[in-house]
Write an enzyme that holds these catalytic residues in place. Sequence first.
Site, PDB file in Angstrom:
ATOM      1  CE1 TYR A 154     -42.591  99.451  -8.830  1.00 41.51           C
ATOM      2  CE2 TYR A 154     -43.838 100.523  -7.083  1.00 41.51           C
ATOM      3  CZ  TYR A 154     -43.783  99.661  -8.161  1.00 41.51           C
ATOM      4  OH  TYR A 154     -44.925  99.022  -8.576  1.00 41.51           O
ATOM      5  CE  LYS A 158     -44.669 101.092 -11.278  1.00 44.40           C
ATOM      6  NZ  LYS A 158     -44.855 100.525 -12.633  1.00 44.40           N
TER       7      LYS A 158
HETATM    8  P1  NAP Z   1     -44.640  90.702 -11.576  1.00 45.67           P
HETATM    9  O1  NAP Z   1     -45.552  89.573 -11.206  1.00 45.67           O
HETATM   10  O2  NAP Z   1     -43.274  90.737 -11.012  1.00 45.67           O
HETATM   11  O3  NAP Z   1     -44.587  90.797 -13.171  1.00 45.67           O
HETATM   12  C1  NAP Z   1     -43.754  91.706 -13.818  1.00 45.67           C
HETATM   13  C2  NAP Z   1     -43.294  91.085 -15.118  1.00 45.67           C
HETATM   14  O4  NAP Z   1     -42.432  92.022 -15.798  1.00 45.67           O
HETATM   15  C3  NAP Z   1     -42.465  89.819 -14.880  1.00 45.67           C
HETATM   16  O5  NAP Z   1     -42.895  88.784 -15.748  1.00 45.67           O
HETATM   17  C4  NAP Z   1     -41.053  90.287 -15.204  1.00 45.67           C
HETATM   18  O6  NAP Z   1     -40.199  89.259 -15.668  1.00 45.67           O
HETATM   19  C5  NAP Z   1     -41.322  91.292 -16.289  1.00 45.67           C
HETATM   20  N1  NAP Z   1     -40.159  92.140 -16.538  1.00 45.67           N
HETATM   21  C6  NAP Z   1     -39.282  92.630 -15.623  1.00 45.67           C
HETATM   22  N2  NAP Z   1     -38.314  93.319 -16.231  1.00 45.67           N
HETATM   23  C7  NAP Z   1     -38.563  93.280 -17.566  1.00 45.67           C
HETATM   24  C8  NAP Z   1     -37.906  93.772 -18.707  1.00 45.67           C
HETATM   25  N3  NAP Z   1     -36.775  94.493 -18.605  1.00 45.67           N
HETATM   26  N4  NAP Z   1     -38.432  93.524 -19.929  1.00 45.67           N
HETATM   27  C9  NAP Z   1     -39.569  92.792 -20.053  1.00 45.67           C
HETATM   28  N5  NAP Z   1     -40.241  92.286 -18.996  1.00 45.67           N
HETATM   29  C10 NAP Z   1     -39.744  92.508 -17.762  1.00 45.67           C
HETATM   30  O7  NAP Z   1     -45.300  92.104 -11.177  1.00 45.67           O
HETATM   31  P2  NAP Z   1     -46.826  92.592 -11.100  1.00 45.67           P
HETATM   32  O8  NAP Z   1     -47.171  92.704  -9.676  1.00 45.67           O
HETATM   33  O9  NAP Z   1     -47.669  91.823 -12.042  1.00 45.67           O
HETATM   34  O10 NAP Z   1     -46.613  94.088 -11.629  1.00 45.67           O
HETATM   35  C11 NAP Z   1     -46.922  94.493 -12.958  1.00 45.67           C
HETATM   36  C12 NAP Z   1     -46.813  96.022 -13.027  1.00 45.67           C
HETATM   37  O11 NAP Z   1     -47.729  96.599 -12.078  1.00 45.67           O
HETATM   38  C13 NAP Z   1     -45.428  96.551 -12.651  1.00 45.67           C
HETATM   39  O12 NAP Z   1     -45.136  97.680 -13.437  1.00 45.67           O
HETATM   40  C14 NAP Z   1     -45.607  96.970 -11.211  1.00 45.67           C
HETATM   41  O13 NAP Z   1     -44.682  97.945 -10.833  1.00 45.67           O
HETATM   42  C15 NAP Z   1     -47.030  97.481 -11.228  1.00 45.67           C
HETATM   43  N6  NAP Z   1     -47.682  97.510  -9.915  1.00 45.67           N
HETATM   44  C16 NAP Z   1     -47.877  96.362  -9.200  1.00 45.67           C
HETATM   45  C17 NAP Z   1     -48.519  96.437  -7.974  1.00 45.67           C
HETATM   46  C18 NAP Z   1     -48.780  95.218  -7.143  1.00 45.67           C
HETATM   47  O14 NAP Z   1     -49.253  95.382  -5.984  1.00 45.67           O
HETATM   48  N7  NAP Z   1     -48.531  94.015  -7.608  1.00 45.67           N
HETATM   49  C19 NAP Z   1     -48.944  97.664  -7.455  1.00 45.67           C
HETATM   50  C20 NAP Z   1     -48.714  98.810  -8.223  1.00 45.67           C
HETATM   51  C21 NAP Z   1     -48.091  98.719  -9.459  1.00 45.67           C
HETATM   52  P3  NAP Z   1     -39.260  88.473 -14.594  1.00 45.67           P
HETATM   53  O15 NAP Z   1     -40.191  87.818 -13.625  1.00 45.67           O
HETATM   54  O16 NAP Z   1     -38.487  87.534 -15.458  1.00 45.67           O
HETATM   55  O17 NAP Z   1     -38.423  89.537 -13.949  1.00 45.67           O
END
Ligand code: NAP
Length: 254
Positions: A154, A158
Amino acid sequence: MAGVQDRVALVTGGAQGIGAAVAARLAAAGAKVAVLDLNEDSAAATAADITASGGTAIGIGADVSRADQVQAGVDRVVAEFGALHILVNNAGVLRDNMLFKMSEDDWDIVMNVHLKGAFLCSKTAQQHMVAAKYGRIVNMSSTSALGNRGQTNYATAKAGLQGFTKTLAIELGPFGVTVNAVAPGFIETAMTKATAERIGSTIDQMREAVAGAVPVRRGGVPEDISNTVAFFAGEESGYVTGQVLYVDGGRGLL
Ligand code: NAP
């Protein structure tokens, strides 16, 4: 046009968490929004919530790591809304493990969703942006780009997105397209809840630990990120490109 008013936005991974907040924020500011996610029903449900709040949105089911599905998704956005001005590369997955226990599949899926996904979506979307001489691409990086135990896959993806952002900013700048990245710290979503469970903690404990460790003394919420994305996505931000903005409550200062 001001801000994102009447612009067309595509938000990947938009069905839940940060992506859903971004989709809602852009729609509230007047953009027509395509919510793209793996599960079409979830994407459609999020789009329906936006529509019920007075916005304009459609849901699209697609895997960002599949070129044919990305092409079909972008084609549908352009067919429905007539353009594509804003792309938010937000779809993401975690497959955390210490390197010595990490499988090749765990490495590949993280690279495919974050890096190949952003590559395919940007490559497909930029054609419409370059033709219109206007575009905004926002990539979702993370504080993990700076290194995080158990996340070699990851963190690599990133950090890779930051290089992708800066290079694309150079290539697309002459065509009126800006490319920036947001690097969130801890944001409370399904992803962080899963992380808490994996390490034998709870989301409440995790939030409390983060609140105690960052200058602003609270955990992050999806709206902290959607506001930052809205800034980069706005018309007025046209002289801001190639930037990575850490949105982490000031954790990086300590
Ligand atoms: P999340 O709640 O898990 O949402 C991610 C979404 O992406 C889910 O709906 C997932 O679908 C979808 N997804 C996964 N694989 C995919 C694919 N191949 N094609 C299309 N959609 C896909 O995560 P989040 O926390 O909102 O994170 C959103 C972004 O922010 C990510 O890139 C994450 O790495 C980044 N981020 C998050 C945090 C944090 O603390 N939350 C911190 C830094 C960065 P499924 O649920 O069906 O898999």
